[in-house]
Design an enzyme around this catalytic site. Sequence first.
Site, PDB file in Angstrom:
ATOM      1  N   ASP A 122       0.826  -1.208   0.000  1.00 34.48           N
ATOM      2  CA  ASP A 122       0.000   0.000   0.000  1.00 34.48           C
ATOM      3  C   ASP A 122       0.868   1.269   0.000  1.00 34.48           C
ATOM      4  O   ASP A 122       2.102   1.198  -0.048  1.00 34.48           O
ATOM      5  CB  ASP A 122      -0.918  -0.068   1.230  1.00 34.48           C
ATOM      6  CG  ASP A 122      -2.288   0.533   0.994  1.00 34.48           C
ATOM      7  OD1 ASP A 122      -2.415   1.395   0.118  1.00 34.48           O
ATOM      8  OD2 ASP A 122      -3.219   0.147   1.719  1.00 34.48           O
ATOM      9  N   GLU A 168      -0.901   1.871  -5.029  1.00 35.82           N
ATOM     10  CA  GLU A 168      -0.738   3.319  -4.795  1.00 35.82           C
ATOM     11  C   GLU A 168      -1.854   4.117  -5.472  1.00 35.82           C
ATOM     12  O   GLU A 168      -1.724   5.310  -5.694  1.00 35.82           O
ATOM     13  CB  GLU A 168       0.679   3.807  -5.091  1.00 35.82           C
ATOM     14  CG  GLU A 168       1.154   3.740  -6.508  1.00 35.82           C
ATOM     15  CD  GLU A 168       0.454   4.697  -7.424  1.00 35.82           C
ATOM     16  OE1 GLU A 168      -0.505   4.240  -8.082  1.00 35.82           O
ATOM     17  OE2 GLU A 168       0.863   5.872  -7.522  1.00 35.82           O
ATOM     18  N   ASP A 185     -10.336   3.344  -3.229  1.00 32.96           N
ATOM     19  CA  ASP A 185     -10.974   2.089  -2.788  1.00 32.96           C
ATOM     20  C   ASP A 185     -12.404   1.916  -3.300  1.00 32.96           C
ATOM     21  O   ASP A 185     -13.165   2.874  -3.424  1.00 32.96           O
ATOM     22  CB  ASP A 185     -11.009   2.046  -1.253  1.00 32.96           C
ATOM     23  CG  ASP A 185      -9.621   1.839  -0.674  1.00 32.96           C
ATOM     24  OD1 ASP A 185      -8.643   1.830  -1.445  1.00 32.96           O
ATOM     25  OD2 ASP A 185      -9.531   1.671   0.559  1.00 32.96           O
TER      26      ASP A 185
HETATM   27  C1  GLA Z   1      -6.006   1.201   1.589  1.00 32.62           C
HETATM   28  C2  GLA Z   1      -6.137   0.191   0.432  1.00 32.62           C
HETATM   29  C3  GLA Z   1      -7.255  -0.795   0.741  1.00 32.62           C
HETATM   30  C4  GLA Z   1      -6.963  -1.518   2.057  1.00 32.62           C
HETATM   31  C5  GLA Z   1      -6.757  -0.505   3.184  1.00 32.62           C
HETATM   32  C6  GLA Z   1      -6.254  -1.156   4.468  1.00 32.62           C
HETATM   33  O1  GLA Z   1      -7.134   2.011   1.679  1.00 32.62           O
HETATM   34  O2  GLA Z   1      -6.398   0.867  -0.772  1.00 32.62           O
HETATM   35  O3  GLA Z   1      -7.398  -1.740  -0.309  1.00 32.62           O
HETATM   36  O4  GLA Z   1      -5.814  -2.319   1.900  1.00 32.62           O
HETATM   37  O5  GLA Z   1      -5.810   0.499   2.815  1.00 32.62           O
HETATM   38  O6  GLA Z   1      -6.023  -0.234   5.470  1.00 32.62           O
END
Ligand code: GLA
Length: 415
Positions: free
Chosen positions: A159, A192, A214
């Site tokens: 991440d 990222e 997300d």
């Molecule tokens: C970010 C990622 C998600 C998940 C969360 C976990 O938002 O994009 O897919 O992994 O972190 O904290």
Amino acid sequence: MKKPRRNRHVVSIAAAAAVVSCVVPLAHAQKFTELAQTPPMGWNTWNTFASNINEALIRETADVMIANGMRDAGYVYIVLDDTWSAMERDAQGNLVAHPEKFPSGMKALGDYLHERGFKFGIYNCAGTKTCAGYPGGWGHEFQDARTYASWGVDYLKYDWCFSGTANAPDAYRRMSAAIRAAGRPVVLSICEWGQSKPWEWAGDVGHLWRTTGDITDCYDCQQRWERGWKVILDLQVSQVQPHTGQNDGIEKYAGPGRWNDPDMLEVGNAGLTFEESRAHFSLWCMIAAPLMAGNDVRHMSPEITALLTNREVIAIDQDRLGKQGWRYHASSTKEIWVRELDGGDWAVCLLNVGAAPADLTIHWDHMWFLPKEAKVRDVWAGKDLGAKGHELTRKVASHDVVLLRLTPTGAAAAK
Ligand code: GLA
């Protein structure tokens, strides 16, 4: 001008990575590049469980995925997302499993998964902390890669939280070099969020890269950071400008071992109707997306199990040509997505974007790139519809799809 401290740090670690990557045995590097020849498939904890994870949940999920056919349909990577580790590294700086959630430790969990035919995935972050505030990988890349290898990790989602002013290509190249140096083939999932256009630089760094923020379980809702699958899909289309809808978007960067990742599946989660789940799954297959289920597979309906394990639909996602599909047509009522498949076949997906059921038409004659003569199969219905003809009209429920597979006949088939 004096450089900020952190930048000096980046330069020195990058230099070390470059030196180490030069001495990585060739066999390891080759194994890394041979992974993910089709989009990775599996299950990830985050979309449903967030921080409520533990070893019993993972073991139960694996057992259920054997019993319900998911493993044999291809979902082999079981990935622990954020919050699996202890809040602190140990005295030697090693990552350690969260003592209450994973008391048996990560090696034991990896063994459990491997013994049952799965691959073991784990999460961390290129920054100083993970997004949930657990220890990040910054400055520990080579040490962590060795730890993951010793646990039998096969997949790393990496991440981008708490990354400050770091440069994404450098940071991810460092982790990529660390994985190769540790010597165990590990799929590297770059997370990222599309910010530095990873499709332009990540093809030989990792195997997949997120293209957006997300996903959440709705059709087109938008919160600050989380968005429904239709919004994610539209964002992915608009990532490259100008984009005329003729295969000149980010789809051109995808192929065996290098995939655009529009985020994990919300199929079967409460915010989607069954039709929205079906359309979400179909479109992820059209765009050669990694298929990481994100629902509670221990408690899903037979209809959702059948959806997730439909072999003909999965075959479109996993097509060995590895060409990502693209949006051929978009209007206020419908979208038509197309994907070229191995052997001259094509997948065509008709989506009703309206709020009510509608009669929607595909004008085959306008789609110059398709085989002139072809037989058409309705993939979800499992039915052959006969020769292509001039057009096809179907009543499609709101936010649902008709998914078709065209196979050339006549002169085109002979080629
Ligand atoms: C970010 C990622 C998600 C998940 C969360 C976990 O938002 O994009 O897919 O992994 O972190 O904290």
